[in-house]
Write a protein that holds these residues in place. Structure first.
Motif, mmCIF file in Angstrom:
data_model
loop_
_atom_site.group_PDB
_atom_site.id
_atom_site.type_symbol
_atom_site.label_atom_id
_atom_site.label_comp_id
_atom_site.label_asym_id
_atom_site.label_seq_id
_atom_site.Cartn_x
_atom_site.Cartn_y
_atom_site.Cartn_z
ATOM 1 N N HIS A 189 0.834 -1.187 0.000
ATOM 2 C CA HIS A 189 0.000 0.000 0.000
ATOM 3 C C HIS A 189 0.879 1.251 0.000
ATOM 4 C CE1 HIS A 189 -3.343 -2.616 0.931
ATOM 5 N NE2 HIS A 189 -2.700 -3.057 1.989
ATOM 6 N N VAL A 190 0.427 2.277 -0.718
ATOM 7 C CA VAL A 190 1.118 3.564 -0.766
ATOM 8 C C VAL A 190 0.093 4.653 -0.470
ATOM 9 C CG1 VAL A 190 2.401 5.184 -2.225
ATOM 10 C CG2 VAL A 190 2.744 2.728 -2.508
ATOM 11 N N ASN A 191 0.493 5.610 0.348
ATOM 12 C CA ASN A 191 -0.366 6.756 0.669
ATOM 13 C C ASN A 191 0.439 8.034 0.540
ATOM 14 O OD1 ASN A 191 -2.787 5.263 1.865
ATOM 15 N ND2 ASN A 191 -1.077 4.438 3.033
ATOM 16 N N ALA A 192 -0.200 9.079 0.060
ATOM 17 C CA ALA A 192 0.442 10.393 -0.005
ATOM 18 C C ALA A 192 -0.612 11.451 0.291
ATOM 19 C CB ALA A 192 1.064 10.626 -1.377
ATOM 20 N N MET A 193 -0.180 12.521 0.954
ATOM 21 C CA MET A 193 -1.115 13.565 1.372
ATOM 22 C C MET A 193 -0.393 14.904 1.402
ATOM 23 S SD MET A 193 -3.157 13.615 4.996
ATOM 24 C CE MET A 193 -1.765 14.053 6.019
ATOM 25 N N VAL A 194 -1.067 15.951 0.976
ATOM 26 C CA VAL A 194 -0.539 17.311 1.079
ATOM 27 C C VAL A 194 -1.322 18.045 2.170
ATOM 28 C CG1 VAL A 194 -0.214 19.523 -0.099
ATOM 29 C CG2 VAL A 194 0.220 17.369 -1.321
ATOM 30 N N TYR A 195 -0.590 18.729 3.030
ATOM 31 C CA TYR A 195 -1.178 19.357 4.222
ATOM 32 C C TYR A 195 -0.684 20.797 4.346
ATOM 33 C CZ TYR A 195 -2.417 19.782 9.214
ATOM 34 O OH TYR A 195 -2.953 20.168 10.406
ATOM 35 N N ARG A 196 -1.595 21.689 4.740
ATOM 36 C CA ARG A 196 -1.212 23.074 5.018
ATOM 37 C C ARG A 196 -1.426 23.329 6.502
ATOM 38 N NH1 ARG A 196 -1.493 28.606 2.400
ATOM 39 N NH2 ARG A 196 -1.926 30.018 4.133
ATOM 40 N N VAL A 197 -0.390 23.821 7.168
ATOM 41 C CA VAL A 197 -0.465 24.106 8.594
ATOM 42 C C VAL A 197 -1.422 25.284 8.803
ATOM 43 C CG1 VAL A 197 0.826 24.746 10.665
ATOM 44 C CG2 VAL A 197 1.905 23.308 8.905
ATOM 45 N N PRO A 198 -2.441 25.117 9.648
ATOM 46 C CA PRO A 198 -3.365 26.232 9.879
ATOM 47 C C PRO A 198 -2.660 27.469 10.409
ATOM 48 C CG PRO A 198 -4.262 24.181 10.747
ATOM 49 C CD PRO A 198 -2.837 23.896 10.361
ATOM 50 N N GLU A 199 -3.175 28.642 10.048
ATOM 51 C CA GLU A 199 -2.595 29.925 10.494
ATOM 52 C C GLU A 199 -2.866 30.132 11.982
ATOM 53 O OE1 GLU A 199 -0.911 32.007 8.503
ATOM 54 O OE2 GLU A 199 -1.324 31.095 6.553
#
Length: 199
Positions: A189-199
């Motif tokens: 299994h492969v997983n990838a995610m893009v995340y933005r740190v909340p202000e």
């Protein structure tokens, strides 16, 4: 509540050199919805499963010690797993970044499953090559395997927590920063995610 927890010491063969980097660990994170004019938190994700062809790259089998006939341990086909990861993980991360609408130059860090530093380095280099970039940013990939080992599904929550608490040299996550998570594991299994740190 998302929990990643492993006790790999229970299934590590002391006679198998591939088991030397396995470790125990646990991490958890609470996800919640927030209102924001700018999208924050998880911006995109990609998952991939190759269970038909690659289910047994990681498997349970007997010890390499012929006198140990009672126990089974975690075994891996290291070379094939390495090849699989280099083929699939960079492509999955790229798909997640492209899906987020961000250029790769906006990704401050890539938090990747701490399985093998040589493999992780090759994965991140290949990711940047997919974008036509031959030299990646110096501090793009924080690593903890040299002092924490490979605690499987716990590596990413532990790594994230250590960065948040400023315990990984030269790696910080500031409000508004973008980073990518990536993991590869049994199944395969492969997983990838893009995340933005909340202000």
């Amino acid at each position: 509540l998302v929990i990643g927890s492993e006790t790999l010491s229970r299934i590590s063969d002391p006679h198998d050199r591939d088991s030397m980097i396995y470790s125990d660990g646990a991490g958890a994170v609470v996800l919640s919805a927030v209102e924001s004019e700018t999208p924050v938190g998880i911006l995109s994700h990609v998952t991939r499963t190759d269970a038909l062809e690659h289910a047994y790259l990681l498997r349970m089998a007997g010890s390499y010690n012929p006198e140990d006939k009672r126990n089974v341990y975690l075994k891996m086909n290291g070379r094939k797993l390495y090849e699989y990861a280099l083929k699939t993980v960079p492509a999955a991360i790229k798909m997640a970044i492209d899906k987020s609408g961000l250029p790769i130059t906006h990704i401050e860090r890539i938090l990747i499953h701490q399985a093998n530093e040589k493999m992780d380095d090759a994965i991140v280099n290949r990711l940047y090559e997919l974008y036509g970039i031959t030299e990646r940013p110096e501090f793009s990939m924080p690593m903890t395997i040299s002092w924490l080992g490979n605690n499987s599904v716990a590596t990413l929550p532990i790594l994230y927590d250590l960065i948040v608490h400023k315990e990984v040299d030269n790696h910080r996550l500031n409000p508004g920063d973008h980073f990518a998570f990536a993991s590869v594991g049994a199944g395969m299994h492969v997983n990838a995610m893009v995340y933005r740190v909340p202000e």
